[in-house]
Design a protein around this motif. Sequence first.
Motif, PDB file in Angstrom:
ATOM      1  N   PRO A  34      -5.529   9.737   0.114  1.00 55.73           N
ATOM      2  CA  PRO A  34      -5.516  10.373   1.436  1.00 55.73           C
ATOM      3  C   PRO A  34      -4.097  10.810   1.796  1.00 55.73           C
ATOM      4  O   PRO A  34      -3.132  10.208   1.303  1.00 55.73           O
ATOM      5  CB  PRO A  34      -5.968   9.251   2.387  1.00 55.73           C
ATOM      6  CG  PRO A  34      -6.477   8.142   1.530  1.00 55.73           C
ATOM      7  CD  PRO A  34      -5.878   8.307   0.177  1.00 55.73           C
ATOM      8  N   GLY A  50     -10.009  -6.027   5.569  1.00 58.16           N
ATOM      9  CA  GLY A  50      -9.966  -5.205   6.774  1.00 58.16           C
ATOM     10  C   GLY A  50      -9.012  -5.714   7.834  1.00 58.16           C
ATOM     11  O   GLY A  50      -8.790  -5.050   8.842  1.00 58.16           O
ATOM     12  N   GLU A  81      -7.542   1.648  -2.637  1.00 60.00           N
ATOM     13  CA  GLU A  81      -6.505   0.670  -3.006  1.00 60.00           C
ATOM     14  C   GLU A  81      -6.796   0.018  -4.332  1.00 60.00           C
ATOM     15  O   GLU A  81      -7.855   0.216  -4.938  1.00 60.00           O
ATOM     16  CB  GLU A  81      -6.295  -0.366  -1.906  1.00 60.00           C
ATOM     17  CG  GLU A  81      -7.428  -1.300  -1.678  1.00 60.00           C
ATOM     18  CD  GLU A  81      -7.011  -2.465  -0.756  1.00 60.00           C
ATOM     19  OE1 GLU A  81      -5.803  -2.714  -0.605  1.00 60.00           O
ATOM     20  OE2 GLU A  81      -7.898  -3.125  -0.220  1.00 60.00           O
ATOM     21  N   VAL A 102     -10.678   9.206   5.992  1.00 63.47           N
ATOM     22  CA  VAL A 102     -11.374  10.026   5.002  1.00 63.47           C
ATOM     23  C   VAL A 102     -12.853  10.077   5.344  1.00 63.47           C
ATOM     24  O   VAL A 102     -13.508   9.026   5.422  1.00 63.47           O
ATOM     25  CB  VAL A 102     -11.173   9.428   3.586  1.00 63.47           C
ATOM     26  CG1 VAL A 102     -11.952  10.210   2.550  1.00 63.47           C
ATOM     27  CG2 VAL A 102      -9.692   9.359   3.240  1.00 63.47           C
ATOM     28  N   GLU A 113     -10.482   0.657  -5.751  1.00 65.36           N
ATOM     29  CA  GLU A 113     -11.431   0.937  -4.667  1.00 65.36           C
ATOM     30  C   GLU A 113     -11.319   2.409  -4.325  1.00 65.36           C
ATOM     31  O   GLU A 113     -10.214   2.933  -4.142  1.00 65.36           O
ATOM     32  CB  GLU A 113     -11.103   0.088  -3.439  1.00 65.36           C
ATOM     33  CG  GLU A 113     -11.207  -1.405  -3.681  1.00 65.36           C
ATOM     34  CD  GLU A 113     -10.829  -2.214  -2.441  1.00 65.36           C
ATOM     35  OE1 GLU A 113     -10.701  -1.629  -1.341  1.00 65.36           O
ATOM     36  OE2 GLU A 113     -10.648  -3.424  -2.572  1.00 65.36           O
ATOM     37  N   SER A 170      -4.818   9.631   6.714  1.00 62.85           N
ATOM     38  CA  SER A 170      -5.984  10.313   7.276  1.00 62.85           C
ATOM     39  C   SER A 170      -7.211   9.440   7.129  1.00 62.85           C
ATOM     40  O   SER A 170      -7.373   8.754   6.117  1.00 62.85           O
ATOM     41  CB  SER A 170      -6.228  11.635   6.538  1.00 62.85           C
ATOM     42  OG  SER A 170      -5.155  12.502   6.762  1.00 62.85           O
ATOM     43  N   PHE A 193      -8.277   1.767  13.103  1.00 65.36           N
ATOM     44  CA  PHE A 193      -8.689   3.169  13.240  1.00 65.36           C
ATOM     45  C   PHE A 193      -8.235   3.670  14.611  1.00 65.36           C
ATOM     46  O   PHE A 193      -8.586   3.068  15.624  1.00 65.36           O
ATOM     47  CB  PHE A 193     -10.211   3.294  13.119  1.00 65.36           C
ATOM     48  CG  PHE A 193     -10.679   3.190  11.698  1.00 65.36           C
ATOM     49  CD1 PHE A 193     -10.694   1.964  11.043  1.00 65.36           C
ATOM     50  CD2 PHE A 193     -11.088   4.318  11.001  1.00 65.36           C
ATOM     51  CE1 PHE A 193     -11.093   1.860   9.728  1.00 65.36           C
ATOM     52  CE2 PHE A 193     -11.492   4.222   9.675  1.00 65.36           C
ATOM     53  CZ  PHE A 193     -11.498   2.994   9.033  1.00 65.36           C
ATOM     54  N   LYS A 231       0.819  -1.218   0.000  1.00 64.18           N
ATOM     55  CA  LYS A 231       0.000   0.000   0.000  1.00 64.18           C
ATOM     56  C   LYS A 231       0.848   1.261   0.000  1.00 64.18           C
ATOM     57  O   LYS A 231       0.405   2.304  -0.503  1.00 64.18           O
ATOM     58  CB  LYS A 231      -0.943  -0.011   1.209  1.00 64.18           C
ATOM     59  CG  LYS A 231      -2.026  -1.075   1.070  1.00 64.18           C
ATOM     60  CD  LYS A 231      -2.963  -1.158   2.259  1.00 64.18           C
ATOM     61  CE  LYS A 231      -3.948  -2.303   1.997  1.00 64.18           C
ATOM     62  NZ  LYS A 231      -4.919  -2.532   3.010  1.00 64.18           N
ATOM     63  N   TYR A 290      -6.031  -8.055   4.233  1.00 61.11           N
ATOM     64  CA  TYR A 290      -7.156  -8.195   3.316  1.00 61.11           C
ATOM     65  C   TYR A 290      -8.428  -8.213   4.150  1.00 61.11           C
ATOM     66  O   TYR A 290      -8.395  -8.527   5.346  1.00 61.11           O
ATOM     67  CB  TYR A 290      -7.057  -9.458   2.444  1.00 61.11           C
ATOM     68  CG  TYR A 290      -7.197 -10.746   3.216  1.00 61.11           C
ATOM     69  CD1 TYR A 290      -6.129 -11.239   3.942  1.00 61.11           C
ATOM     70  CD2 TYR A 290      -8.400 -11.433   3.257  1.00 61.11           C
ATOM     71  CE1 TYR A 290      -6.241 -12.395   4.689  1.00 61.11           C
ATOM     72  CE2 TYR A 290      -8.527 -12.605   3.998  1.00 61.11           C
ATOM     73  CZ  TYR A 290      -7.443 -13.073   4.710  1.00 61.11           C
ATOM     74  OH  TYR A 290      -7.566 -14.216   5.456  1.00 61.11           O
TER      75      TYR A 290
HETATM   76  P1  ADP Z   1      -8.051  -4.291   2.974  1.00 60.41           P
HETATM   77  O1  ADP Z   1      -6.837  -4.300   2.116  1.00 60.41           O
HETATM   78  O2  ADP Z   1      -7.946  -5.162   4.173  1.00 60.41           O
HETATM   79  O3  ADP Z   1      -9.320  -4.488   2.190  1.00 60.41           O
HETATM   80  P2  ADP Z   1      -8.558  -1.452   3.002  1.00 60.41           P
HETATM   81  O4  ADP Z   1      -7.403  -0.540   2.927  1.00 60.41           O
HETATM   82  O5  ADP Z   1      -9.354  -1.617   1.746  1.00 60.41           O
HETATM   83  O6  ADP Z   1      -8.096  -2.843   3.604  1.00 60.41           O
HETATM   84  O7  ADP Z   1      -9.538  -0.970   4.156  1.00 60.41           O
HETATM   85  C1  ADP Z   1     -10.700  -1.713   4.498  1.00 60.41           C
HETATM   86  C2  ADP Z   1     -11.848  -0.744   4.757  1.00 60.41           C
HETATM   87  O8  ADP Z   1     -11.517   0.151   5.820  1.00 60.41           O
HETATM   88  C3  ADP Z   1     -12.185   0.163   3.581  1.00 60.41           C
HETATM   89  O9  ADP Z   1     -13.017  -0.467   2.653  1.00 60.41           O
HETATM   90  C4  ADP Z   1     -12.860   1.317   4.299  1.00 60.41           C
HETATM   91  O10 ADP Z   1     -14.184   0.983   4.657  1.00 60.41           O
HETATM   92  C5  ADP Z   1     -12.043   1.454   5.555  1.00 60.41           C
HETATM   93  N1  ADP Z   1     -10.926   2.402   5.355  1.00 60.41           N
HETATM   94  C6  ADP Z   1      -9.688   2.103   4.906  1.00 60.41           C
HETATM   95  N2  ADP Z   1      -8.920   3.193   4.818  1.00 60.41           N
HETATM   96  C7  ADP Z   1      -9.655   4.235   5.215  1.00 60.41           C
HETATM   97  C8  ADP Z   1      -9.441   5.639   5.339  1.00 60.41           C
HETATM   98  N3  ADP Z   1      -8.252   6.204   5.046  1.00 60.41           N
HETATM   99  N4  ADP Z   1     -10.457   6.410   5.778  1.00 60.41           N
HETATM  100  C9  ADP Z   1     -11.667   5.865   6.095  1.00 60.41           C
HETATM  101  N5  ADP Z   1     -11.940   4.559   5.985  1.00 60.41           N
HETATM  102  C10 ADP Z   1     -10.967   3.741   5.562  1.00 60.41           C
END
Ligand code: ADP
Length: 411
Positions: free
Chosen positions: A126, A159, A273, A189, A260, A187, A164, A111, A157
């Motif tokens: 972000p 989540g 991502e 978002v 995404e 950040s 957070f 990432k 993957y």
């Molecule tokens: P994974 O690779 O495990 O799928 P992600 O980076 O897609 O992880 O994050 C999973 C979920 O977490 C996202 O679909 C979103 O709902 C939330 N999320 C991830 N990054 C952010 C962010 N910067 N701000 C707000 N929500 C986020």
Amino acid sequence: MERVDALNAALPVVGMVGGGQLARMTAQAAVALGQTLRVLAASPGDPAARVTPDVVLGDPDDAAALRELATGCSAVTFDHEGVPQEVLVPLAEAGVPLRPPPSALVHAQDKLVMRRRLSDMGLPVPAFAEVASAEDVAAFGEEHGWPVVLKATRGGYDGRGVWFLRAADPALVSDLLAAGTPLLVESAVPMTRELAASVARSPYGQAAAWPVVETLQVDGQCARVTSPAPGLDPDHAARIQELALRIAAELGVVGLMTVELFETAPGEVVVNELAMRPHNSGHWTIEGSVTSQFEQHLRAVLDYPLGSTAPVAPVAVMANVLGAAQEPAMGMDERLHHCFARFPEAKVHLYAKDGRPARKIGHVTVLGRDEADVRARAELAAGWLATATWADGWSAHTGDPRSPHSPEGPR
Ligand code: ADP
């Protein structure tokens, strides 16, 4: 029989690393094209290993297993991002036709590499920073504001690998770093919803884009997909498709790629991502588009001309069947009887996985005209298959009372 064998020998073999549901559904598409998908699976019980006769057993980071998979393949592709670059690069240098090439795939594996590249391209991402110590996270939060999102740069993957933070949490950061988890911070978002844009690109350079979809995540993993994204202005949708096509071209992607996105205001998006394989947000294409993402992925990695991505109905909704908190007393066979009786139009896909809580074990797609009606039917059918209860809303699917829209956020 000999003539049939000769015909089959003339058709290409694609190898796929990984034996999960994405490989399983790609194998189904391969059958229609006269092919047999060869999979590298960890176990004979993996969802894809159960449906193709051509299985290599081994781990995705085992170079010898990968070479065995590749022998005689016209293209080698992936159902997950789990093959390390140190293994991929020598294979590519030895002439194994990896699709996508490692130089593109790294942006779906790491990432931090992806954030840097997209921000260098001037694309909206972000605010982010690499994390080498707990102080880096605290400093980022002070500069950009809390909450922040801490992410494992590799290996996460659904989540897993996303945290957070409402305030500095030095113990968590130090523990993760000490355990060898590479981290970034970004950040949080504020978003109106999540979107996804899927495209396919062939080595020849042909590209195709499906309609931009809306995705709903529950506890960080995809629960529902609506195509097209409701209320998305057609000009905005076209701009998002162009953004995805530009990323695919500049990164040299071959095969499927999904971007995404977070929608922050009407028509405003930031990229979350990239995935370079068929993606959960594209399962609706099996019934909802002229060409499914699985067939398109095969066509793209084989450099066949790509298929039409036109939708075949005004609205498609895909709802995941997630393993319930408690396995229902009623077996899946009986649940299917009731599901089909109530919703004869529902298309069910089950992945032959055991139903551990919140695990993706299948999905349901419903096509139609009225978005609210199609969504309700897809969710009811998927929720029923998961829990053997007819109930609205996502808590019913998992037995988890938290809502994705709760003030506590998605997790
Ligand atoms: P994974 O690779 O495990 O799928 P992600 O980076 O897609 O992880 O994050 C999973 C979920 O977490 C996202 O679909 C979103 O709902 C939330 N999320 C991830 N990054 C952010 C962010 N910067 N701000 C707000 N929500 C986020």
